[in-house]
Design a protein around this motif. Structure first.
Motif, mmCIF file in Angstrom:
data_model
loop_
_atom_site.group_PDB
_atom_site.id
_atom_site.type_symbol
_atom_site.label_atom_id
_atom_site.label_comp_id
_atom_site.label_asym_id
_atom_site.label_seq_id
_atom_site.Cartn_x
_atom_site.Cartn_y
_atom_site.Cartn_z
ATOM 1 N N ALA A 33 3.458 6.754 -12.275
ATOM 2 C CA ALA A 33 2.700 7.522 -11.274
ATOM 3 C C ALA A 33 1.230 7.155 -11.399
ATOM 4 N N ILE A 34 0.594 6.986 -10.256
ATOM 5 C CA ILE A 34 -0.837 6.681 -10.262
ATOM 6 C C ILE A 34 -1.582 7.870 -9.674
ATOM 7 N N MET A 35 -2.593 8.343 -10.371
ATOM 8 C CA MET A 35 -3.429 9.424 -9.868
ATOM 9 C C MET A 35 -4.793 8.860 -9.490
ATOM 10 N N ALA A 36 -5.262 9.209 -8.294
ATOM 11 C CA ALA A 36 -6.524 8.674 -7.803
ATOM 12 C C ALA A 36 -7.293 9.771 -7.086
ATOM 13 N N SER A 37 -8.523 9.473 -6.729
ATOM 14 C CA SER A 37 -9.318 10.435 -5.958
ATOM 15 C C SER A 37 -9.724 9.794 -4.637
ATOM 16 N N LYS A 38 -10.947 9.312 -4.532
ATOM 17 C CA LYS A 38 -11.401 8.738 -3.265
ATOM 18 C C LYS A 38 -11.628 7.234 -3.304
ATOM 19 N N THR A 39 -11.922 6.685 -4.471
ATOM 20 C CA THR A 39 -12.201 5.246 -4.516
ATOM 21 C C THR A 39 -10.892 4.485 -4.692
ATOM 22 N N ASP A 40 -10.847 3.336 -4.003
ATOM 23 C CA ASP A 40 -9.569 2.655 -3.861
ATOM 24 C C ASP A 40 -9.370 1.457 -4.775
ATOM 25 N N HIS A 41 -10.429 0.978 -5.433
ATOM 26 C CA HIS A 41 -10.309 -0.348 -6.043
ATOM 27 C C HIS A 41 -9.236 -0.434 -7.123
ATOM 28 N N CYS A 42 -9.180 0.544 -8.002
ATOM 29 C CA CYS A 42 -8.185 0.479 -9.076
ATOM 30 C C CYS A 42 -6.775 0.717 -8.518
ATOM 31 N N LEU A 43 -6.652 1.693 -7.666
ATOM 32 C CA LEU A 43 -5.349 2.021 -7.082
ATOM 33 C C LEU A 43 -4.769 0.837 -6.323
ATOM 34 N N LEU A 44 -5.555 0.263 -5.420
ATOM 35 C CA LEU A 44 -5.035 -0.815 -4.583
ATOM 36 C C LEU A 44 -4.717 -2.057 -5.399
ATOM 37 N N ASP A 45 -5.519 -2.324 -6.411
ATOM 38 C CA ASP A 45 -5.244 -3.507 -7.221
ATOM 39 C C ASP A 45 -3.896 -3.375 -7.931
ATOM 40 N N LEU A 46 -3.603 -2.179 -8.411
ATOM 41 C CA LEU A 46 -2.310 -1.966 -9.062
ATOM 42 C C LEU A 46 -1.164 -2.105 -8.066
ATOM 43 N N LEU A 47 -1.328 -1.492 -6.884
ATOM 44 C CA LEU A 47 -0.257 -1.554 -5.882
ATOM 45 C C LEU A 47 -0.039 -2.995 -5.412
ATOM 46 N N TRP A 48 -1.148 -3.692 -5.232
ATOM 47 C CA TRP A 48 -1.054 -5.067 -4.752
ATOM 48 C C TRP A 48 -0.412 -5.975 -5.789
ATOM 49 N N ARG A 49 -0.830 -5.843 -7.044
ATOM 50 C CA ARG A 49 -0.226 -6.662 -8.101
ATOM 51 C C ARG A 49 1.264 -6.345 -8.236
ATOM 52 N N ASN A 50 1.587 -5.091 -8.070
ATOM 53 C CA ASN A 50 2.984 -4.714 -8.210
ATOM 54 C C ASN A 50 3.823 -5.326 -7.080
ATOM 55 N N ARG A 51 3.281 -5.313 -5.878
ATOM 56 C CA ARG A 51 4.001 -5.917 -4.760
ATOM 57 C C ARG A 51 4.202 -7.421 -4.973
ATOM 58 N N ARG A 52 3.218 -8.066 -5.598
ATOM 59 C CA ARG A 52 3.350 -9.487 -5.908
ATOM 60 C C ARG A 52 4.336 -9.757 -7.031
ATOM 61 N N GLY A 53 4.784 -8.721 -7.714
ATOM 62 C CA GLY A 53 5.697 -8.909 -8.832
ATOM 63 C C GLY A 53 4.995 -9.231 -10.133
ATOM 64 N N GLU A 54 3.721 -8.887 -10.223
ATOM 65 C CA GLU A 54 2.979 -9.199 -11.449
ATOM 66 C C GLU A 54 3.182 -8.166 -12.548
ATOM 67 N N LEU A 55 3.550 -6.948 -12.148
ATOM 68 C CA LEU A 55 3.643 -5.855 -13.118
ATOM 69 C C LEU A 55 5.084 -5.372 -13.201
ATOM 70 N N ASP A 56 5.578 -5.209 -14.410
ATOM 71 C CA ASP A 56 6.950 -4.728 -14.594
ATOM 72 C C ASP A 56 7.000 -3.222 -14.423
ATOM 73 N N MET A 57 6.691 -2.749 -13.210
ATOM 74 C CA MET A 57 6.705 -1.308 -13.024
ATOM 75 C C MET A 57 7.223 -0.960 -11.641
ATOM 76 N N SER A 58 7.642 0.277 -11.533
ATOM 77 C CA SER A 58 8.041 0.823 -10.249
ATOM 78 C C SER A 58 7.124 2.021 -9.990
ATOM 79 N N VAL A 59 6.301 1.925 -8.971
ATOM 80 C CA VAL A 59 5.371 3.024 -8.708
ATOM 81 C C VAL A 59 6.121 4.112 -7.936
ATOM 82 N N VAL A 60 6.370 5.208 -8.601
ATOM 83 C CA VAL A 60 7.204 6.238 -7.982
ATOM 84 C C VAL A 60 6.390 7.198 -7.117
ATOM 85 N N MET A 61 5.103 7.298 -7.354
ATOM 86 C CA MET A 61 4.284 8.157 -6.486
ATOM 87 C C MET A 61 2.806 7.929 -6.781
ATOM 88 N N VAL A 62 2.001 8.213 -5.759
ATOM 89 C CA VAL A 62 0.555 8.285 -5.942
ATOM 90 C C VAL A 62 0.162 9.730 -5.697
#
Lengths: 293, 293, 293, 293
Positions: free
Chosen positions: A99-128
């Protein structure tokens, strides 16, 4: 050998125990007898003698999934019992539920989601989970549920209660991707999963508001970020990763903020990657990051 | 655990062999039975299956010096024979005997001598050989013999002959610290010790004279250096270490040369350090640097 | 002072000319008389004497937009005529019109779109052109037109013709964000805007297919990227920015590709940022990057 | 253009004043009229409007030495008076007179002496002062006077008195190259020259003894150093330069100390180089480093 191969038959064994002779031999003999081929082995002792011994072993075992329960039991009864070992077997093919918790800034959140979509991270993001609705539109294209849970000082208890209902039992890791609310010790003790946080770092440190403004006024030549596990002591848990970027008087406060965001997302992504690859062992207030040290 | 502890009872075992199950177990069991405590173990396989397996093990064994001959024989007859292992035991307390060859520029040579005097490098510098007399005064305060052997194209054979008379059997490593003469294949095959060289590196590469002038004209943004083992192919042996430094249009050619020298001495020192710590395994045309990867 | 302030009254003057005494005085006197306040001034001479002089001046002038045409004429007739100056005035408030060309990989493209949405880049992305349809879904949320123009060796002429119809007169910059087709000299001469390209860089360089596989086999310790202006010589135009990341034997080819992508997107983003801020002057086959050197 | 050219006819003008339109024009016109060719010009304003303006100008003027007194007077009476400018003219050909103060560790001291011997630093080392005799032998080959002045808490006043007798009027810069005694405000106010200090830096900071031990226990991933001008506030003067090096759990405390020393000597050398090149302007508690920002 890569340990990011998501082969169904790749297993990982992480362990730590009081250091004494014979541990490596016992563990590797156990794995060999179980039919496993050791693909990679890293170990670390905190002291030459009498310290804590830690080891990460990657192995290949045909039919791993079916065999894992039995191995767990047998290892516990034999090697672990003999050497007083804390251990855990994981399967490389089973991505961590995050699970990823965020507030208003997007840089960390989007980088994780984007890397995950590319298959770079061995994770399944179940919710933000966010205390603001602002990032919903940006999360949607990634197909990840976005849950808006308002959180302020006044409603902290209810907010944490709602968050815990979503998280408990459903996630293996919580990533604070610039989540700008305090995490209470009560939440931390109940969430049931490790939490990773990211914050900016300066030399020297700056206390209080507008740290980049302070950094500019102080004329620092480096701007950095630190990813760490969350403990009860604010911003002071075991450090997983750090990095810096050079800056100068030609950079405005706005430039510093932009460069700081770049370092933050890079550092947090590496920390999450390494966690998901089971590379990290926590020991007292520090981390050992196997294979990336 | 540090592997730079120069304890009389700290041993190192480096090995490589065809990869197959059971090697780690066999080796660690051997060491445990011999009474050794494994302090540190790193391994690497070139492929998930069917590749080459390499391992570096640091162990503590009371009375190591006396026991080493026996261990060598026994390991050869048992584990090494079974797994077709190439191996070598070394003692951390026995520093490598190193010869440094230099020409006129001092930065790499002096950095090695200075680090060695500080106790940073596990080596004993047995001589400095130079084809010019210029650096004699700078070497003298370090108490290391300085041998001037003129060398030009015309007298290369005689020069190499004199060098070989000094080196053969007397050194474990030869470091080319900006030695500006060609090393012939004949010298290489007869010197009886590995050789480490340092050269500047640019993106893109520049052929021919005055590389820093070319780099300036090309407007490169990075200036680098590469340390590698010497093979018959000029500047193309297994890479040990590389690094770069940022430059810009504000740097003159003279600045580039200065910054390039800084990178060269840093990179070469790290390469020599790691070699002396027995961290490096050569495999085909690459290196594995255990514990500093 | 920041030069990224997008104030309607902030102007930039870029110029170059044969070096001789009096240029700085003449230019700054001109600006002062025009009522402008010089906010920032960078200059560079290629030689101590007799080289090329280049200067970037940022100034604040109330009513800049209305005044610019007159300033242009007057500067041309006076200072520029006297010193044989090539120059160009730009307004910070007018973002560059940029087209991005991509193929199948998303890292460079998305990083540019994302930074632009955050307001980090002074540009307006007027279109994305791709020879594959794959990235359409990822571009759509950014509100940028995505144009699919198939392009292979056989239909290169028609493809370039269609691209030119879209680009000519409509863009100030074309960014090749991992666009995997050859750009012909004919295209380059007709597109009417500078082009920036990104490619991976290794020490040493690797020719041919699968460069990361080659880098792995060669055991390189650094993986890098280079952003440059496109010229008729493939991958050999003036370098704008370069960077590297450390790698080791513990990284798989897949890891190298991932880390290489990280460097590529960072390097390309910086190159585009600096271009859009009018920081870059091209001189022969090199660049001067003012304020970021 | 290099500004390290030690040409007899290369001058440097450093100035700062309240920002307002016309300064660049007035200064460059003055220099042009004086017959000087501007080789390099850097400027910086702390705010878009109403801040402090700073400028570093390098110029070439045949017969500079003879002309300098007159220029000084004329500039003071005209441009400086009009714009309320603090300024100073220096000659590139006149190296700064530098005293280095050290204690027992050699890395910073020797790196400065060695770089100076190579001609990398525009300085003349007039003496080394140490509170210990240990480094005398290492300084001697450089031909620099070594003065041993014991200094402890009990004899601080006498020690500083002796130091001041040597330093006052004889040096343009004092470098504290790991000088491990406190500098009193009284000393600072009387020494009559700026002082540069170097200290290690960590993220987070560590208070108290054995900082590398603390860093090891805390598991930091970066070890750094900061060079700064000395002010009355300990270790808190204007930062000149900072850098870091990556470390991991595989590094021992001894490794950290070694790597920390490497960063310290690199950072201090850059700070001294830039100071001697008149690149640094101090403004409030920060520095502007022209041409290296």
């Amino acid at each position: 050998m890569s340990t990011t191969v998501t082969d169904a038959d790749i297993g990982r064994l992480l362990l730590h125990c009081p250091d004494r002779p014979g541990i490596v031999a016992a563990v590797s003999t156990f794995l060999t007898r179980a039919g496993a081929n050791i693909v990679s082995l890293d170990q670390h002792s905190t002291e030459a003698e009498g310290g804590t011994f830690m080891q990460r072993t990657i192995f290949h075992l045909p039919g791993l999934s079916a065999a894992l329960d039995g191995m767990n039991r047998e290892f516990a009864d034999t090697v672990a019992a003999e050497f007083d070992i804390d251990f855990r077997f994981t399967e490389a093919a089973k991505p961590k539920r995050v699970a990823i918790m965020a507030s208003k800034t997007d840089h960390c959140l989007l980088d994780l989601l984007w890397r995950n979509r590319r298959g770079e991270l061995d994770m399944s993001v179940v919710m933000v989970i966010s205390n603001h609705p602002d990032l919903a539109d940006q999360v949607r294209p990634f197909g990840v549920p976005f849950v808006h849970i308002p959180a302020t000082r006044d409603i902290r208890e209810q907010a944490e209660q709602r968050q815990l209902e979503l998280l408990r039992g459903n996630v293996d890791l919580v990533v604070l991707a610039r989540y700008m609310q305090i995490i209470t010790p009560s939440f931390l003790s109940r969430v049931g999963a490790p939490m990773i946080n990211i914050h900016h770092s300066f030399l020297p440190a700056f206390i209080g508001a507008a740290p980049y403004r302070q950094a500019k006024d102080r004329g620092v030549k480096l701007v950095g970020a630190t990813a760490h596990y969350v403990t009860e002591v604010l911003d002071d848990g075991p450090i997983i990763e750090q990095d810096v970027v050079r800056v100068s008087h030609t950079h405005t406060v706005r430039d510093l903020v932009r460069l700081g965001a770049d370092v933050e997302r890079a550092v947090l992504s590496r920390a999450v990657l390494w966690h998901c690859e089971d590379r990290i062992v926590r020991h007292e207030n520090q981390t050992i990051v196997f294979g990336r040290g």
